[in-house]
Design a protein around this motif. Sequence first.
Motif, mmCIF file in Angstrom:
data_model
loop_
_atom_site.group_PDB
_atom_site.id
_atom_site.type_symbol
_atom_site.label_atom_id
_atom_site.label_comp_id
_atom_site.label_asym_id
_atom_site.label_seq_id
_atom_site.Cartn_x
_atom_site.Cartn_y
_atom_site.Cartn_z
ATOM 1 N N SER A 272 0.837 -1.199 0.000
ATOM 2 C CA SER A 272 0.000 0.000 0.000
ATOM 3 C C SER A 272 0.876 1.255 0.000
ATOM 4 C CB SER A 272 -0.932 0.022 1.215
ATOM 5 O OG SER A 272 -0.185 0.144 2.398
ATOM 6 N N LYS B 265 -4.363 8.524 4.530
ATOM 7 C CA LYS B 265 -5.026 7.359 3.932
ATOM 8 C C LYS B 265 -4.022 6.445 3.252
ATOM 9 C CE LYS B 265 -9.663 8.937 2.972
ATOM 10 N NZ LYS B 265 -10.726 8.966 1.982
ATOM 11 N N TYR C 88 -3.684 3.431 0.269
ATOM 12 C CA TYR C 88 -4.307 2.886 -0.938
ATOM 13 C C TYR C 88 -3.474 1.688 -1.396
ATOM 14 C CZ TYR C 88 -6.801 7.301 -1.026
ATOM 15 O OH TYR C 88 -7.580 8.387 -0.683
ATOM 16 N N ARG C 89 -4.139 0.641 -1.798
ATOM 17 C CA ARG C 89 -3.471 -0.553 -2.308
ATOM 18 C C ARG C 89 -2.811 -0.244 -3.646
ATOM 19 N NH1 ARG C 89 -2.930 -3.754 1.559
ATOM 20 N NH2 ARG C 89 -4.692 -4.738 2.538
ATOM 21 N N LYS D 35 -4.751 1.800 -6.550
ATOM 22 C CA LYS D 35 -6.203 1.652 -6.551
ATOM 23 C C LYS D 35 -6.831 2.644 -5.567
ATOM 24 C CE LYS D 35 -5.598 -3.085 -7.941
ATOM 25 N NZ LYS D 35 -5.682 -2.876 -9.338
ATOM 26 N N TYR D 36 -7.211 3.809 -6.103
ATOM 27 C CA TYR D 36 -7.916 4.802 -5.306
ATOM 28 C C TYR D 36 -9.384 4.404 -5.212
ATOM 29 C CZ TYR D 36 -3.713 7.577 -6.058
ATOM 30 O OH TYR D 36 -2.415 8.018 -6.102
ATOM 31 N N SER D 37 -10.139 5.074 -4.365
ATOM 32 C CA SER D 37 -11.544 4.706 -4.177
ATOM 33 C C SER D 37 -12.387 4.939 -5.432
ATOM 34 C CB SER D 37 -12.145 5.468 -2.993
ATOM 35 O OG SER D 37 -11.966 6.854 -3.177
ATOM 36 N N ASP D 38 -12.036 5.937 -6.260
ATOM 37 C CA ASP D 38 -12.852 6.244 -7.435
ATOM 38 C C ASP D 38 -12.215 5.888 -8.782
ATOM 39 O OD1 ASP D 38 -10.975 8.180 -6.938
ATOM 40 O OD2 ASP D 38 -12.235 9.843 -7.570
ATOM 41 N N THR E 75 -8.398 3.883 -10.823
ATOM 42 C CA THR E 75 -7.088 3.233 -10.710
ATOM 43 C C THR E 75 -6.082 4.032 -11.527
ATOM 44 O OG1 THR E 75 -8.079 1.063 -10.422
ATOM 45 C CG2 THR E 75 -5.791 1.115 -11.142
#
Length: 135
Positions: free
Chosen positions: A79, A87, A89-90, A101-104, A106
């Motif tokens: 991550s 935060k 992020y993977r 890989k963000y929440s909204d 890639t």
Amino acid sequence: MKIQFFVFFIFIFVFVFVGCKKEETASIVKFETKNMSYRDAEINKKVYAINSEITNDKIMGIWTTGESRNATFEIKSNSIYYVDNFKDYRYELNNDTIEIKYSDYTYRAKIFLKNDTLIMKSKEYSLAKYWRFKE
């Protein structure tokens, strides 16, 4: 007539000499991989030799853009922790490509590593350069 010819000859000589001037320093960075070639922005007027194999161990650590005294992010084994956002992020690393890989969406970029410099080249954000953070 001879004076006009002489002036014309001097003009042509200067034009050719100035037009064919060789660059003393490399101002274009060229990245080459198996199936890609990038000619991009100036980076410290050096053409970087690119590591052929980039692994998680090589990119793990704390990185900065140099825009402030603080770190920008920390790359961990699986991550990336963004200091300003608090935060994680993977991410996945496949050869010379990183996918974050963000929440909204890639983010995908080719990565290049030279000593303590990490360079990411993506379609969305063009060229990003980071340095290993030293306290």
